[in-house]
Motif scaffolding. Structure first.
Motif, PDB file in Angstrom:
ATOM      1  N   ARG A 194      81.402 -16.586  -9.559  1.00 18.97           N
ATOM      2  CA  ARG A 194      80.282 -16.151  -8.722  1.00 18.97           C
ATOM      3  C   ARG A 194      79.369 -15.226  -9.534  1.00 18.97           C
ATOM      4  O   ARG A 194      79.824 -14.276 -10.184  1.00 18.97           O
ATOM      5  N   LEU A 213      76.823 -12.362  -9.541  1.00 14.94           N
ATOM      6  CA  LEU A 213      76.608 -11.253  -8.600  1.00 14.94           C
ATOM      7  C   LEU A 213      75.473 -10.316  -8.977  1.00 14.94           C
ATOM      8  O   LEU A 213      74.990  -9.569  -8.126  1.00 14.94           O
ATOM      9  N   ASN A 256      68.165 -19.821 -11.283  1.00 21.44           N
ATOM     10  CA  ASN A 256      68.559 -19.252  -9.994  1.00 21.44           C
ATOM     11  C   ASN A 256      69.829 -19.955  -9.541  1.00 21.44           C
ATOM     12  O   ASN A 256      69.815 -21.171  -9.355  1.00 21.44           O
ATOM     13  N   SER A 296      74.008 -19.286  -7.494  1.00 18.55           N
ATOM     14  CA  SER A 296      75.037 -18.378  -6.987  1.00 18.55           C
ATOM     15  C   SER A 296      76.297 -18.441  -7.848  1.00 18.55           C
ATOM     16  O   SER A 296      77.201 -17.630  -7.684  1.00 18.55           O
ATOM     17  N   PRO A 313      70.934 -13.948  -9.495  1.00 19.79           N
ATOM     18  CA  PRO A 313      72.015 -14.243  -8.544  1.00 19.79           C
ATOM     19  C   PRO A 313      71.452 -14.570  -7.161  1.00 19.79           C
ATOM     20  O   PRO A 313      70.713 -13.773  -6.573  1.00 19.79           O
ATOM     21  N   VAL A 314      71.797 -15.734  -6.652  1.00 22.02           N
ATOM     22  CA  VAL A 314      71.221 -16.219  -5.395  1.00 22.02           C
ATOM     23  C   VAL A 314      72.271 -16.165  -4.288  1.00 22.02           C
ATOM     24  O   VAL A 314      73.423 -16.577  -4.480  1.00 22.02           O
ATOM     25  N   ALA A 315      71.864 -15.664  -3.138  1.00 23.91           N
ATOM     26  CA  ALA A 315      72.746 -15.628  -1.976  1.00 23.91           C
ATOM     27  C   ALA A 315      73.087 -17.046  -1.529  1.00 23.91           C
ATOM     28  O   ALA A 315      72.227 -17.935  -1.520  1.00 23.91           O
ATOM     29  N   THR A 316      74.326 -17.270  -1.162  1.00 25.34           N
ATOM     30  CA  THR A 316      74.721 -18.569  -0.627  1.00 25.34           C
ATOM     31  C   THR A 316      74.215 -18.718   0.804  1.00 25.34           C
ATOM     32  O   THR A 316      73.685 -17.777   1.401  1.00 25.34           O
ATOM     33  N   PRO A 329      74.968 -10.395   1.633  1.00 20.40           N
ATOM     34  CA  PRO A 329      75.057 -10.969   0.284  1.00 20.40           C
ATOM     35  C   PRO A 329      76.001 -10.174  -0.613  1.00 20.40           C
ATOM     36  O   PRO A 329      75.992  -8.935  -0.606  1.00 20.40           O
ATOM     37  N   SER A 358      73.023 -10.094  -4.860  1.00 20.43           N
ATOM     38  CA  SER A 358      72.413 -11.395  -4.627  1.00 20.43           C
ATOM     39  C   SER A 358      71.196 -11.285  -3.724  1.00 20.43           C
ATOM     40  O   SER A 358      71.168 -10.488  -2.778  1.00 20.43           O
ATOM     41  N   LYS A 359      70.194 -12.094  -4.011  1.00 23.43           N
ATOM     42  CA  LYS A 359      68.990 -12.222  -3.192  1.00 23.43           C
ATOM     43  C   LYS A 359      68.747 -13.703  -2.908  1.00 23.43           C
ATOM     44  O   LYS A 359      69.259 -14.577  -3.605  1.00 23.43           O
TER      45      LYS A 359
END
Length: 846
Positions: free
Chosen positions: A125, A127, A516, A518, A532-535, A561, A565-566
């Protein structure tokens, strides 16, 4: 002593032994105090909360896998402790536990979605924002603040645009793991394309890896890619031909397998045309017809010959609804030209496309070609489901166009239980929640996505047709783009585009690569900046069905998140503010959106639901939809593609208003170099020799096996490759026919090297009779793992694929000649061999 005697001896316990044992036990028991029985509380995963301690939140999967079904998150605090799926309670007032009907079946998630907790909390992951510090591809990064990472990317974007112009940044977004009505990664409607378009620097990728040849065929033939039925119509078919289709692994809509099971129970017959015997063939007791890869159009031409010469075609349907099927349906401007029937009968070229002619090419006995053609022409209604995989070949568009001709000549288009697919898009979803304005798909150049590496490596010394440069009407038409940077969103191109080693060489010439994601993927290891991308569990959205299925599923923000993460929308909004157009990009948001997104996302989604109410007749409020979790539309009749055209005489969306077996557009091209395709394409469907196949004697002498790369059941492309549960169950391996393996001295479990001029990979062998001789199978999507010599140790077949384009833009993933041999080279598996479960132990080795 035989086994029976041994067993009898072991069990030969006398009554005296039993009594003595009982007496001894009684005496011993007297020495101890009696213990009151207690309920066992132990559990393998402790502490383990019970249902009444958990909060239950309906949501969905988010991936590009054939359907998006319901997941139900069970959480304690801000941690998801397990996932379940639809059990009937989320269907509205008529629902309830166990509710499941043909009209409104449960939207049950598959094993991939059910395993998602392992991906959410995986060791891979991503983060925090990361900036590369080592060589590109070395995988060395340092953690950075969001301000530092965003400033770096914004500065590089401005510099590249100023130095190299509006072509400099390549948009390589795809559906991947970020697909909803608000947080959308998509080549056409997605957030990245809109962002780069507003910035004024975007080279787009116009081709779809999964089904570009099919898209071309559907647009030329029907004028639209919405040529699909909803899958409930399969329940009404009397015959289903699964041509290159394995719905047990790859759903083509919601509940596909459920409806096909209903068809089977109602007497439907099933046929599989495929180089390998799939689990779907087993489940439906299908007649398996093995076929040499990339030769499907030839077999279909042989079927058409039998239908025409035995007068089995639906001539009334042909006369009313087709253009160019025969001399009587040729348009005025093409009178005297070659019709499809002329080609099939050999009127012009002197070669009748007989079943015997087809058999020599495709390897299917002529008698089987005749039998299938007869069965298809005489059975009503019949669904020839021409799936995408055979179109992922050199000249794959001809397979899809030939299939459309068969569907039309038998009159199975626009009929309940028939089929016109094709692409197969069916019910149309309301797909975009953010403003769809004039910048939605602005690009300054557009190239075929698998030719980006060829472009970068050969710039400026190439022709537009080499890269599939899309025609424009302004002063940028024909200008070869100077791509200096790439944005990856929702994509892991090193596992989805062909000829990976060529891509790696091209990566070395770039000035900026932004990823980009997750998860830290093999592609991400080659980036300069990782965002880091939010799921989808960590952002608010609504799930669309994939390209079939008439429902929406609410996706609340189940947990906050992880790490820093964004969402993609937050990232591009903040970048847009730094570049001077933040308010245009995200008009509902202030600069605070990067830190507080909930109210803004809610406003976008509530406004989107109003469109759903007005345009599609949804009869519940936004608040009720959120509380319920899902909304499934009740259609007035089963959705059948082109039913209104056939029953009401509404014109097709083609220039002629008919099903164009003779394409008006193709027939009237005067300069192929000024089309996106760049190369001549026949105006009628024709068998065209691929650039390599088992029929090429010289190439086959060095590389005697044809490799195909189907989709696995245990991954969505490369997504879920790192999930231990799934890798324990299914192994990445090369499937080899038993006779071929015997000749090579290979047995199940042996380590094998598969190679050609483009690359080498190492993986274990699985020997079976479930694949035809001369063909080997490696499922696509394994994460790339190169050793120091460039050998892939994980079994990624795209180190072997060729990036040479098929004329209509299709990807030739399944046009690969290879050789193989036993090897001592290092194979680095993962959970599939390091964990305790070994699926191949339970298979029959040969």
């Amino acid at each position: 002593m035989d086994a029976k005697t041994i067993l009898g001896s072991a069990l030969n316990v006398s009554r005296r032994d039993v009594l003595q044992g009982a007496a001894g036990a009684a005496a011993t028991a007297g020495l101890f105090r009696a213990v009151e029985p207690r309920e066992a509380k132990a559990f393998a995963y402790s502490p383990y909360p019970t249902d009444d301690e958990l909060v239950t939140v309906p949501t969905s999967c988010a991936h590009n896998c054939g359907s998006r079904h319901m997941l139900v998150a069970h959480k304690k605090g801000d941690v998801i402790v397990r996932l379940s799926t639809d059990d009937g309670r989320y269907q509205g007032p008529q629902g309830g536990f166990g509710y499941d009907t043909e009209e409104m079946p449960q939207l049950r998630a598959c094993l991939r979605g059910r395993s998602y907790r392992s991906r959410l909390y995986s060791a891979e992951r991503l983060l925090y924002p990361m900036i590369r510090v080592g060589e590109r591809g070395e995988g060395k990064f340092k953690r950075a603040s969001w301000d530092a990472a965003l400033d770096y990317v914004a500065g590089k974007m401005l510099d590249l645009k100023q130095k190299h112009g509006p072509h400099a940044l390549l948009d390589q977004s795809y559906a991947g793991a970020s697909y909803g009505v608000l947080h959308k990664s998509d080549q056409i409607e997605g957030l990245l394309g809109r962002f780069l378009g507003m910035f004024g620097c975007r080279t787009s990728s116009w081709s779809v890896p999964s089904y570009q040849a099919t898209t071309f065929s559907s647009r030329m033939t029907f004028g639209t890619i919405e040529d699909g039925n909803e899958d409930d119509t399969f329940a009404h078919s009397k015959l289903i031909i699964m041509w290159g289709w394995n719905p047990a692994y790859t759903f083509h809509g919601g509940n596909t397998f459920y409806y096909m099971r209903l068809a089977k129970q109602r007497g439907c017959r099933f046929v599989l045309v495929d180089p390998q015997y799939s689990d779907s063939a087993s489940a439906y007791d299908a007649w398996w017809i093995p076929i040499r890869p990339a030769t499907d159009a030839a077999m279909m031409a042989g079927m058409a010959f039998h239908i025409f010469t035995n007068n089995l075609q639906d001539q009334d349907f042909i006369n009313r609804f087709t253009q160019g099927m025969d001399a009587g349906t040729m348009p005025q401007w093409a009178q005297g030209g070659e019709s499809f029937k002329d080609y099939i009968l050999g009127t012009r070229d002197g070669q009748p496309k007989t079943p015997e002619w087809a058999s020599a090419i495709c390897g299917v006995p002529a008698s089987d070609i005749v039998k299938l053609a007869d069965l298809y022409a005489r059975t009503k209604p019949a669904a020839l489901k021409a799936s995408w995989a055979p179109g992922r070949n050199s000249n794959g568009e001809q397979y899809n166009r030939m299939a459309a001709a068969l569907q039309a000549m038998t009159g199975n288009i626009g009929k309940l239980g028939g089929c016109a697919e094709g692409v197969g898009k069916a019910w149309h979803a309301e797909g975009v929640a953010y403003p769809y304005d004039e910048f939605a798909n602005v690009w300054y150049a557009s190239i075929k996505s698998d030719r980006w590496a060829h472009l970068v490596l050969n710039y400026p010394n190439l022709k537009r047709e080499e890269i599939g440069l899309w025609p424009r009407s302004d002063n940028l038409d024909g200008v070869i783009p100077n791509v200096r940077g790439i944005f990856w969103q929702g994509s892991n191109w090193f596992n989805q585009l062909p000829n990976i080693n060529k891509q790696i060489e091209a990566m070395k010439k770039l000035d900026l690569v932004v990823c980009n994601d997750s998860t830290i993927t093999p592609s991400g290891l080659y980036a300069d900046v990782l965002f880091p991308v939010a799921t989808h569990f960590e952002r608010h959205d609504v799930a669309l069905p994939w390209y079939k299925g008439h429902y929406y599923i609410h996706r609340p923000k189940v947990i906050q998140p992880l790490g820093e993460s964004k969402t993609d929308f937050q990232i591009y909004t903040e970048l847009a503010h730094r570049l001077g157009f933040g308010e245009r990009y995200n008009p509902r948001a202030s600069r605070e959106y990067f830190h507080h997104d909930d109210a803004v996302d809610e406003a976008y989604l509530a406004a989107w639901w109003e469109k759903v109410q007005h345009h599609q007749g949804a009869d519940i409020s936004w608040e009720e939809f959120k509380a319920r979790g899902t909304y499934k539309f009740k259609l007035p009749r089963p959705h059948v593609a082109f039913q209104d055209q056939i029953e009401k005489g509404i014109p097709f969306q083609t220039p002629s208003g008919k099903i164009e077996i003779l394409s008006t557009q193709l027939a009237q091209v005067t300069d192929w170099t000024r089309t996106a395709w760049g190369h001549p394409i026949p105006a009628i469907p024709k068998w065209t020799e691929p650039f390599e196949s088992l029929n090429h004697a010289e190439k086959r002498a060095e590389h005697p096996f044809h490799l195909i790369t189907p989709h696995p059941r245990w991954r969505t492309h490369s997504i879920f490759n790192n999930i231990p549960w799934l890798r324990e169950t299914y192994e990445q391996e090369v499937t080899i026919n038993a006779a071929d393996a015997k000749g090579l001295g290979i047995r199940t479990g042996d380590t094998v090297e598969v190679y050609n001029a483009r690359g080498r990979m190492v993986l274990p062998a699985y020997v079976t009779e479930r694949v035809m001789p001369g063909v080997v199978v490696v499922h696509e999507g394994a994460w790339l793992d190169l050793d120091g010599d460039g050998v892939d140790r994980a079994g990624n077949p795209d180190v072997l694929t060729l990036d040479e384009p098929s004329p209509a833009g299709g990807f030739a993933y399944n046009t690969i000649l290879v050789n193989l041999r036993k090897t001592d080279l290092n194979h680095r598996p993962g959970w599939d061999q390091l964990a305790t479960s070994r699926a191949h132990v339970f298979r029959r080795s040969t």
